[in-house]
Design a protein around this motif. Structure first.
Motif, PDB file in Angstrom:
ATOM      1  N   ALA A  98       0.866  -1.189   0.000  1.00  0.00           N
ATOM      2  CA  ALA A  98       0.000   0.000   0.000  1.00  0.00           C
ATOM      3  C   ALA A  98       0.894   1.229   0.000  1.00  0.00           C
ATOM      4  O   ALA A  98       2.008   1.202   0.529  1.00  0.00           O
ATOM      5  CB  ALA A  98      -0.881   0.003   1.242  1.00  0.00           C
ATOM      6  N   GLY A  99       0.409   2.283  -0.619  1.00  0.00           N
ATOM      7  CA  GLY A  99       1.111   3.568  -0.527  1.00  0.00           C
ATOM      8  C   GLY A  99       1.907   3.925  -1.768  1.00  0.00           C
ATOM      9  O   GLY A  99       2.568   4.967  -1.799  1.00  0.00           O
ATOM     10  N   ALA A 112      12.287  -3.167 -15.207  1.00  0.00           N
ATOM     11  CA  ALA A 112      10.961  -2.675 -15.606  1.00  0.00           C
ATOM     12  C   ALA A 112       9.951  -3.780 -15.373  1.00  0.00           C
ATOM     13  O   ALA A 112      10.098  -4.882 -15.912  1.00  0.00           O
ATOM     14  CB  ALA A 112      10.972  -2.282 -17.083  1.00  0.00           C
ATOM     15  N   GLY A 113       8.940  -3.510 -14.558  1.00  0.00           N
ATOM     16  CA  GLY A 113       7.928  -4.533 -14.261  1.00  0.00           C
ATOM     17  C   GLY A 113       6.535  -3.963 -14.350  1.00  0.00           C
ATOM     18  O   GLY A 113       6.274  -3.058 -15.140  1.00  0.00           O
ATOM     19  N   TRP A 114       5.635  -4.485 -13.512  1.00  0.00           N
ATOM     20  CA  TRP A 114       4.241  -4.040 -13.552  1.00  0.00           C
ATOM     21  C   TRP A 114       3.637  -4.092 -12.151  1.00  0.00           C
ATOM     22  O   TRP A 114       4.218  -4.680 -11.231  1.00  0.00           O
ATOM     23  CB  TRP A 114       3.412  -4.897 -14.518  1.00  0.00           C
ATOM     24  N   SER A 115       2.453  -3.496 -12.046  1.00  0.00           N
ATOM     25  CA  SER A 115       1.687  -3.653 -10.807  1.00  0.00           C
ATOM     26  C   SER A 115       0.216  -3.727 -11.158  1.00  0.00           C
ATOM     27  O   SER A 115      -0.170  -3.376 -12.273  1.00  0.00           O
ATOM     28  CB  SER A 115       1.943  -2.486  -9.850  1.00  0.00           C
ATOM     29  N   CYS A 116      -0.602  -4.193 -10.220  1.00  0.00           N
ATOM     30  CA  CYS A 116      -2.025  -4.380 -10.511  1.00  0.00           C
ATOM     31  C   CYS A 116      -2.826  -4.174  -9.230  1.00  0.00           C
ATOM     32  O   CYS A 116      -2.451  -4.688  -8.163  1.00  0.00           O
ATOM     33  CB  CYS A 116      -2.203  -5.813 -11.022  1.00  0.00           C
ATOM     34  N   ARG A 117      -3.927  -3.439  -9.364  1.00  0.00           N
ATOM     35  CA  ARG A 117      -4.816  -3.230  -8.224  1.00  0.00           C
ATOM     36  C   ARG A 117      -5.508  -4.552  -7.876  1.00  0.00           C
ATOM     37  O   ARG A 117      -5.818  -5.319  -8.768  1.00  0.00           O
ATOM     38  CB  ARG A 117      -5.864  -2.202  -8.668  1.00  0.00           C
ATOM     39  N   ILE A 118      -5.736  -4.820  -6.604  1.00  0.00           N
ATOM     40  CA  ILE A 118      -6.453  -6.054  -6.277  1.00  0.00           C
ATOM     41  C   ILE A 118      -7.962  -5.769  -6.257  1.00  0.00           C
ATOM     42  O   ILE A 118      -8.363  -4.613  -6.151  1.00  0.00           O
ATOM     43  CB  ILE A 118      -5.955  -6.724  -4.965  1.00  0.00           C
ATOM     44  N   PRO A 119      -8.826  -6.787  -6.381  1.00  0.00           N
ATOM     45  CA  PRO A 119     -10.263  -6.522  -6.493  1.00  0.00           C
ATOM     46  C   PRO A 119     -10.822  -5.755  -5.299  1.00  0.00           C
ATOM     47  O   PRO A 119     -10.270  -5.786  -4.203  1.00  0.00           O
ATOM     48  CB  PRO A 119     -10.890  -7.922  -6.559  1.00  0.00           C
ATOM     49  N   ASN A 120     -11.947  -5.096  -5.552  1.00  0.00           N
ATOM     50  CA  ASN A 120     -12.722  -4.378  -4.539  1.00  0.00           C
ATOM     51  C   ASN A 120     -12.083  -3.094  -4.033  1.00  0.00           C
ATOM     52  O   ASN A 120     -12.394  -2.638  -2.938  1.00  0.00           O
ATOM     53  CB  ASN A 120     -13.059  -5.273  -3.341  1.00  0.00           C
ATOM     54  N   GLY A 121     -11.189  -2.543  -4.826  1.00  0.00           N
ATOM     55  CA  GLY A 121     -10.669  -1.211  -4.516  1.00  0.00           C
ATOM     56  C   GLY A 121      -9.879  -1.092  -3.226  1.00  0.00           C
ATOM     57  O   GLY A 121      -9.740   0.012  -2.705  1.00  0.00           O
ATOM     58  N   PRO A 145      -6.786  -0.470  -0.904  1.00  0.00           N
ATOM     59  CA  PRO A 145      -5.694   0.457  -1.265  1.00  0.00           C
ATOM     60  C   PRO A 145      -4.341  -0.255  -1.362  1.00  0.00           C
ATOM     61  O   PRO A 145      -3.331   0.235  -0.882  1.00  0.00           O
ATOM     62  CB  PRO A 145      -5.713   1.449  -0.100  1.00  0.00           C
ATOM     63  N   VAL A 146      -4.356  -1.437  -1.955  1.00  0.00           N
ATOM     64  CA  VAL A 146      -3.147  -2.258  -2.028  1.00  0.00           C
ATOM     65  C   VAL A 146      -2.989  -2.722  -3.462  1.00  0.00           C
ATOM     66  O   VAL A 146      -3.957  -3.103  -4.101  1.00  0.00           O
ATOM     67  CB  VAL A 146      -3.308  -3.513  -1.121  1.00  0.00           C
ATOM     68  N   LEU A 203       3.956  -2.808   3.670  1.00  0.00           N
ATOM     69  CA  LEU A 203       4.128  -4.087   2.977  1.00  0.00           C
ATOM     70  C   LEU A 203       3.140  -5.073   3.603  1.00  0.00           C
ATOM     71  O   LEU A 203       3.292  -5.469   4.753  1.00  0.00           O
ATOM     72  CB  LEU A 203       5.573  -4.576   3.140  1.00  0.00           C
ATOM     73  N   TYR A 204       2.113  -5.448   2.835  1.00  0.00           N
ATOM     74  CA  TYR A 204       1.064  -6.336   3.358  1.00  0.00           C
ATOM     75  C   TYR A 204       1.425  -7.811   3.223  1.00  0.00           C
ATOM     76  O   TYR A 204       1.043  -8.631   4.032  1.00  0.00           O
ATOM     77  CB  TYR A 204      -0.242  -6.102   2.581  1.00  0.00           C
TER      78      TYR A 204
END
Ligand SMILES: Cc1cc2nc3c(=O)[nH]c(=O)nc-3n(C[C@H](O)[C@H](O)[C@H](O)COP(=O)(O)OP(=O)(O)OC[C@H]3O[C@@H](n4cnc5c(N)ncnc54)[C@H](O)[C@@H]3O)c2cc1C
Length: 451
Positions: A201-202, A225-234, A236-237, A287-288
């Motif tokens: 998060a953050g 160079a990589g990627w990130s993705c929002r997890i379902p249901n919004g 904040p992680v 860090l979750y």
């Protein structure tokens, strides 16, 4: 007492190993590939055991935190080309609001809550009455002279045991059983590197690719160079897969150990960069979760009765023994420096590096192109391994084809095919001689889409 031999070896005294269980089908490796293989075989009424070294099923999709399943429609999003257990699992997760469905999205069709997926796989295994062995490592096999596997050896808290079965499915990703069966394999010099993922998060709104490369020298981490993705249901992680451990072959124990620690160091470096250079973010930064095992893209790839080529794939070759369909583009992560190359059906090609993208074409714009590709069953079997079926990322494909088919929505189907093929081989038919018409019929009956 152990007997000391030459300098670097020690002889372990021979001993009788207890038979832990005797089943029709034994599946090694419990990612969705392996779990789906076991479930399909068990739904045919067979006695099935599954062996997984980690504490849960799902492989990279759960232990690795990789939350994206790609497109199950054709390349124009018109027709369903993949269903079976992947879709069944998605439907079950929907009931728990644990999946986000993205329409007409070439990068992600289903974004999954990986923890809910973990529990759902437990349920599926339980309902199918598969005998599960978690925290259990496959560590060897008793193989007869004709190449038939008689039993596999496992180790867990109870010590060493053996599982006897008629048919064995190797879904270990690295092909640990296939290697012991002496099936020939290759490990590319330019292996696609592994990644440690983190749920963090953050970092929302930060261009991590730019930020990371701007500050990486200070934290002694390589260009990437990589990627990130929002997890379902919004929540904040986001799941972040921003870095790679270059040059690591994680089917090698020493390199695996190094890669695990190095991947985690990258995550900390990334967070420390934010702490130092964006102090205003410190309060939200958290860090979750960390992948419990580094995510592997590629290790050993085994030779089988057929090698799927990039040409066959991108030209939509149709196979009489097709057991899986897919559209995911050729996606090869560079062995150094981060980024990847994507090659699409429609002829576009893009190379992404830390400093930007370069577009080109590999096929003429005016050319017609296929809307999906297929994988033949022959990529999963060998005639010198009569009761072995390979499933998942170890199957036979050249570098380009491998770059496309290695994704989960596609590999899941190889698991389902392995489970159905095992049921057809139970009468002693060598696995490479399973009737493709019967196999496709069974797959279709069980909910898969056969084209
Ligand atoms: C960072 C990263 C991002 C990715 N992104 C995506 C994505 O967005 N979408 C996508 O679809 N794919 C993605 N992939 C690719 C995809 O995750 C893998 O190619 C896919 O998971 C391969 O599936 P598999 O079942 O063959 O192997 P794995 O998922 O690696 O499963 C192998 C299983 O076998 C077990 N095992 C191994 N050895 C033994 C043993 N000796 N005894 C017992 N158990 C054993 C392992 O613990 C594991 O559960 C990504 C991969 C990585 C690393």
């Amino acid at each position: 007492m152990p007997i000391l031999c030459a300098m670097n070896t020690i002889t372990e005294p021979s001993r009788d190993i207890p038979i832990t269980c005797e089943v029709d089908v034994c599946v090694l490796g419990g990612s969705c590939t392996g779990a789906f293989a076991a479930i399909r075989a068990a739904r045919r009424g067979l006695k099935v055991a599954i062996v997984e070294k980690q504490n849960r099923f799902g492989g990279v999709a759960t232990c690795g935190l990789v939350c994206i399943w790609h497109n199950d429609l054709d390349d124009q999003y018109d027709e369903q080309i993949i269903a079976g257990l992947s879709l069944e699992t998605v439907e079950r997760l929907k009931r728990r609001d644990a999946v986000e469905v993205r329409e007409r999205n070439p990068d992600a069709r289903y974004v999954l809550n990986t923890e809910e997926l973990t529990i759902e796989l437990d349920e599926l295994i339980r309902e199918a009455q598969v005998q599960p062995f978690l925290h259990t490592m496959y560590c060897g096999a008793a193989i007869a002279e004709d190449g038939r596997i008689e039993a596999v050896f496992i180790e867990n808290k109870d010590g060493r045991g053996a599982i006897r079965a008629q048919v064995f499915i190797d879904a270990t990703g690295d092909g640990d059983l296939s290697k012991d069966c002496r099936a020939p394999f290759s490990v590319q010099d330019d292996l696609q590197p592994p990644t440690t993922c983190g749920k963090i998060a953050g970092l929302e709104g930060i261009n991590m690719r730019q930020f990371y490369n701007q500050h990486r020298d200070e934290f002694a981490v390589p260009k990437d160079a990589g990627w990130s993705c929002r997890i379902p249901n919004g929540a904040p992680v986001r799941v972040h897969a921003e870095t790679h451990v270059f040059g690591a072959n994680v089917a090698d124990a020493t390199q695996l150990t190094h890669a695990e620690m190095e991947g985690r160091r990258h995550i900390r470096a990334m967070m420390d960069m934010v702490r130092k250079h964006m102090p205003e973010r410190r309060e939200q930064l958290c860090l979750y979760d960390l992948s419990s095992s580094i995510g592997t893209r590629e290790t050993r790839r085994f030779r089988a009765e057929h090698q799927l080529t990039e040409h066959e794939l991108l030209h939509g070759h149709r196979f009489y023994d097709a057991i899986a369909n897919g559209t995911y583009r050729v996606d090869i992560h560079y062995p150094e420096g981060g980024g990847h190359i994507f090659r699409y059906f429609d002829g576009r090609e893009v190379s992404t590096r830390h400093d930007g993208k370069v577009w080109s074409r590999w096929r003429d714009e005016a050319d017609a192109y296929p809307l999906f590709y297929q994988i033949p069953y022959r990529t999963m079997v060998r005639r010198d391994c009569p009761n072995l079926i390979m499933a998942g990322r170890m199957i036979d494909a050249d570098q380009g084809a491998y770059g496309a088919i290695r994704v989960m929505i596609t590999m899941n189907q190889t698991g389902e095919a392995a489970g159905e093929a095992a049921a057809l081989a139970l009468d002693g038919t060598p696995t490479w001689q399973v009737d493709p018409v019967a196999l496709r019929g069974r797959l279709s009956e069980g909910g898969s889409i056969m084209k």
